[in-house]
Design an enzyme around this catalytic site. Structure first.
Site, short mmCIF file in Angstrom:
data_model
loop_
_atom_site.label_atom_id
_atom_site.label_comp_id
_atom_site.label_asym_id
_atom_site.label_seq_id
_atom_site.Cartn_x
_atom_site.Cartn_y
_atom_site.Cartn_z
N GLN A 4 -11.41 7.65 -4.64
CA GLN A 4 -12.03 8.06 -3.13
C GLN A 4 -13.51 8.38 -4.22
O GLN A 4 -14.04 8.21 -4.37
CB GLN A 4 -11.18 8.56 -2.96
CG GLN A 4 -10.03 8.44 -2.24
CD GLN A 4 -9.96 7.20 -1.22
OE1 GLN A 4 -10.98 7.47 -0.45
NE2 GLN A 4 -9.18 6.31 -0.25
N ASP A 55 0.78 -0.79 0.06
CA ASP A 55 -0.36 -0.31 0.28
C ASP A 55 0.97 1.33 0.22
O ASP A 55 1.87 1.34 0.21
CB ASP A 55 -1.22 0.01 1.13
CG ASP A 55 -0.33 0.01 2.23
OD1 ASP A 55 0.59 0.38 2.26
OD2 ASP A 55 -0.97 0.17 3.62
N SER A 56 0.40 2.51 0.29
CA SER A 56 1.08 3.59 -0.01
C SER A 56 1.65 4.05 1.07
O SER A 56 2.01 4.89 1.34
CB SER A 56 0.20 4.50 -0.53
OG SER A 56 -0.85 5.34 0.45
N GLY A 57 0.82 3.71 2.06
CA GLY A 57 1.61 3.99 3.49
C GLY A 57 0.03 5.60 3.91
O GLY A 57 0.23 6.08 5.38
N GLY A 58 -0.15 5.62 3.65
CA GLY A 58 -1.36 6.62 3.67
C GLY A 58 -2.41 6.52 4.29
O GLY A 58 -2.53 7.31 5.34
N HIS A 95 -5.73 -21.81 9.56
CA HIS A 95 -7.20 -22.62 9.54
C HIS A 95 -7.63 -21.32 8.84
O HIS A 95 -7.85 -21.47 7.70
CB HIS A 95 -8.26 -23.05 10.43
CG HIS A 95 -8.89 -23.65 10.36
ND1 HIS A 95 -9.31 -24.90 9.15
CD2 HIS A 95 -9.86 -22.33 10.30
CE1 HIS A 95 -10.81 -23.87 9.18
NE2 HIS A 95 -11.20 -23.03 9.67
N CYS A 153 -12.23 -29.74 6.03
CA CYS A 153 -11.77 -28.54 5.62
C CYS A 153 -9.93 -29.77 6.08
O CYS A 153 -10.01 -30.49 6.14
CB CYS A 153 -11.40 -27.58 6.75
SG CYS A 153 -9.58 -26.14 6.75
N CYS A 206 -6.81 -28.35 10.73
CA CYS A 206 -7.77 -29.49 10.72
C CYS A 206 -7.10 -31.01 10.57
O CYS A 206 -8.03 -31.76 10.99
CB CYS A 206 -8.90 -29.03 10.31
SG CYS A 206 -9.37 -27.40 10.51
#
Lengths: 372, 372
Positions: free
Chosen positions: B189, B90-93, B335, B304, B309
Site C-alpha cells: 500500500q 482476494d482477501s475480502g478487504g 468476445h 478475432c 466472432c
C-alpha cells in the site's frame, strides 16, 4: 414438401418422420421456443447437444424486432441466429391476442399497436405468411383467431369461420410465391365445443395442408376440458399428416397427448420454469431455491446425462440461483430442455417397439411420487 | 511453493511461468473475475476455450454466500464450481471497504455488516486466510487496508502500517496450517505517496512472500497518477517473484503496466463492460447498441477467432442486446474475455521474442484510431 412418413403406431400413439429444407424431424417431437431469435439462455450448440431437432420462432416478436428488413439480409432466421436445423414459426396471431395493445379484429386481419414502441400495424393472413417466408422458416402457420376462455358458442362460431376464411387466404397467398421450400400448416379452432371442433377440422382439411395443428387449447380452460377437446379433435385430423398441439404443456400433458395421436409440441414451460428455478425430473419437479439443497452434493437427477447433471450439484445450482447469476438460467434451462427432449425421444422408442402403453404407465407411476 | 520462473525480459517487460497445485500459469496473465463462484455469464468450458489460465474469486462474496460450510463440503471452490485450473482469491478487504454496511476498522480487523442480510461479521487477517484456505484457492492474498482517494499522508501512513502488521499476522497464521498447497501473496500500500510506497514495499518484502501485489490503485485517482505510482512501485518489488497489479484495467493500462514489469492482472472490465454492450477490439471499443449495426452482417472483429466472432453478426448481437436476451451477455462476454486473454498472450509472445517495444507501439497506433 413435408413428406410425412408414419413409421409405427402403438395404440393411438404414432412415431413418424418428415423432411424439411433444413433436415429431417423424427416425431413425436418437442420444439423449444425461441421467441426472439434465441431459445432463452442457450446457444445453438447447447440445443443440439440436448438433441433438439426443431425450434419455434415467434413471428410477432421477430416482425417487430429486429424486423424483416434485418433478418432478410441474412436470407432468413437460420443464418441470422446460427441455427441450421428446422424452424417452425407461428402466425403471430396468438401474441397479438396476448401481448399487443389496442388490437382490433376485422375481416382484413388484426390491427394492433406494438407492445414495444406503440407503432401501428396490420397483421393480415397474407402479411403473416409474407413475414414467415422472409424468416424462411421450414414450417409456417396459418393466421387464425384465438378465443379467450370462456367464450360463447356464437364467439366460437365466428372465430372458427374467420379462421377457415383466413386459412384459405393464407394458402392462396402462399401458392403465389415462386420459391416454396416451406410447408404451410392449417390450424383447427372451435373453442370448447366438440361439434365446432369437428366442423373446423373438416373445413381446414378440405382446404388441404401438409400438417395440421390444434389451436385454442391451454387458454385458461380446466385441464380435463383441454384433454377432452384434444382427445376429440386429434382423431379428426388426417392420419397421414403430422398433428401439432400448439402451446402445450407439462410432461404429463405430452405423454397423454402422444397417447391420443399427437406428433408435435411447443411450450415455454421447460425454458420459463428453468428461469424460475423449477427443474423437471422423472420423479417429479423440484425447486432449486429449496433450503434443503443448500449443501447437497448430488445432481438434479443422478440418472440424467445432461451437461448440468454431469458437472454441477444441487448446492451449486441453488447458490447460483440465489445469487441471480446468469449461469443459473443457463444450467437450469439445459437440464429442462434435455428432460423434455429425452421424454419425447423415450416415447418414440416405446412406440417403435410397440410398448407405449407400458411406457405411459411407468411414467405416471414414477412421476406421481412426491416432489423431493 | 510457487516456483516462479522468469523466462525472458524485453525492456522492463517480463515473461515467466509458475506452478500451482492446479497447474501452471504463464505470465503475463490476465485473470477474469468470478465473484460469486462463476465468471458472470460463462461456463468453465467457455473460459478454457478462450485460453483462461486462472480466475479470481471474491472472498467477501463467497464467505457470505454460499459460505465456507457449503464450499468446504466440496473440498473447496474448484469442485464446487467445476473449474479445475488455478484460482486466486482476494482477501475480502476491498469488498468490505466498497460494499458492506457500517464497517469499522480496528487493529483486530474489519467489523462489518453483510450487504445481503445485515448479519454482523469480523474479517480479521486470520479469518481472511482461514476462509481462503477453505476455498482452497491456489493463491491467497493478505488482508490489507484500502484507502479512498484522496487520502492524507497521515491516513496513508496508518493504512500502510496496519497493512504491514496484518501481513505479518497473515503469514504467521498461514504457517500454522498443516496442509499448505496454497501460496500467500503480500500487498503493497502507501497511497499516492512515492516514499510510502517504497516503505511499504520494503516492509512487505522483508516479511517475505512468493508473490507481491500492488494494491490501492484504480481507487478514483487520475490515470496519470495511477501510472506514476505503478511505475514507481513495480521496480521496488523483488524481481524473482510475480508482480500483481490488482483491479486494473483497460487494454491500454495492461500494455503500459506489462511494460513496467507487471506480471498479473485482474479486472471486471471485460465482463462488466460486455454486459453493458461495450466490446473491445484491436481498433478500439464499440457499443453494440449503436444503430449503425442494425443490419451489419460483419462480426465484431473479423480478425478475432472467438466463438462469437466466428458465428454471429453485429446485427444479431445488437438485436439480442436490445431484446435483453441472456445470450447477449454470454456472447459479448465471450468476445471480451477472448480479447483480453489474447492481448496478454500477444504481449507474452512479443516479450519472448524480444520485441515488446514494437508490440507496444503497434498496439497504441491501432487502438488510437477512432471507434467504429
Amino acid at each position: 414438401m413435408l413428406d410425412f412418413n408414419l413409421l409405427a403406431q402403438s395404440g393411438a400413439a404414432r412415431a413418424g418422420v418428415f423432411e424439411t429444407a433444413h433436415g429431417r424431424v423424427e416425431t413425436p417431437v418437442f420444439m423449444p421456443v425461441g421467441t426472439q431469435a434465441t431459445v432463452k439462455a442457450l446457444s445453438p450448440e447447447e440445443l443440439k447437444a440436448a438433441g433438439v431437432q426443431i425450434i419455434l420462432g415467434n413471428t410477432y416478436h421477430l416482425y417487430l424486432r429486429p424486423g424483416c428488413e434485418t433478418i432478410g439480409r441474412f436470407m432468413g432466421l437460420h443464418r441470422f441466429m446460427h441455427w441450421d436445423r428446422p424452424i417452425l414459426t407461428d402466425s403471430g396471431g396468438f401474441q397479438v391476442f396476448s401481448l399487443s395493445k389496442l388490437r382490433q379484429l376485422t375481416e382484413a386481419g388484426y390491427a394492433f399497436q406494438s407492445h414495444i414502441d406503440g407503432s401501428r400495424h396490420l397483421l393480415s393472413p397474407e402479411k403473416s405468411i409474407q413475414v414467415q417466408l422472409c424468416l424462411d422458416s421450414d414450417i409456417i402457420m396459418c393466421l387464425d383467431q384465438c378465443l379467450e376462455h370462456p367464450a360463447t358458442r356464437e364467439q366460437a362460431i365466428a372465430a372458427l369461420e374467420i379462421t377457415t376464411r383466413w386459412a384459405g387466404r393464407c394458402k392462396t397467398f402462399w401458392r403465389t410465391q415462386t420459391d416454396r421450400r416451406n410447408s404451410l400448416f392449417g390450424i383447427v379452432q372451435g373453442g370448447m365445443f366438440a361439434d365446432l371442433r369437428r366442423r373446423s377440422a373438416e373445413e381446414i382439411a378440405t382446404i388441404g395442408f401438409p400438417g395440421y395443428a390444434v389451436g385454442g387449447l391451454s387458454v385458461g380452460e380446466p385441464k380435463a376440458l383441454m384433454m377432452e377437446m384434444a382427445a376429440h379433435t386429434l382423431p379428426l385430423l388426417p392420419a397421414d399428416r403430422p398433428r401439432y398441439v400448439m402451446g402445450v404443456g407439462t410432461p404429463e400433458d405430452l405423454v397423454a397427448l402422444v397417447g391420443m395421436g399427437a406428433d408435435m409440441f411447443d411450450c415455454v414451460m421447460p425454458t420459463r420454469n428453468a428461469r424460475n428455478g423449477q427443474m423437471f425430473t422423472a420423479r417429479g419437479t423440484l425447486n432449486i431455491r429449496n433450503a434443503r439443497f443448500r449443501d447437497d452434493p448430488e445432481p438434479v437427477d443422478a440418472s440424467c446425462g445432461c451437461y448440468t447433471c454431469r458437472h454441477y450439484s444441487l448446492a451449486y445450482l441453488r447458490h447460483l440461483y440465489m445469487a441471480r447469476e446468469i449461469l443459473a438460467y443457463r444450467l437450469n434451462t439445459i437440464h429442462n430442455i434435455h428432460y423434455y427432449i429425452n421424454l419425447v425421444a423415450g416415447m418414440r422408442r416405446a412406440i417403435l417397439s410397440g410398448s407405449f402403453d407400458r411406457f405411459q404407465k411407468a411414467f405416471y407411476s414414477v412421476r406421481q411420487s412426491p416432489d423431493r
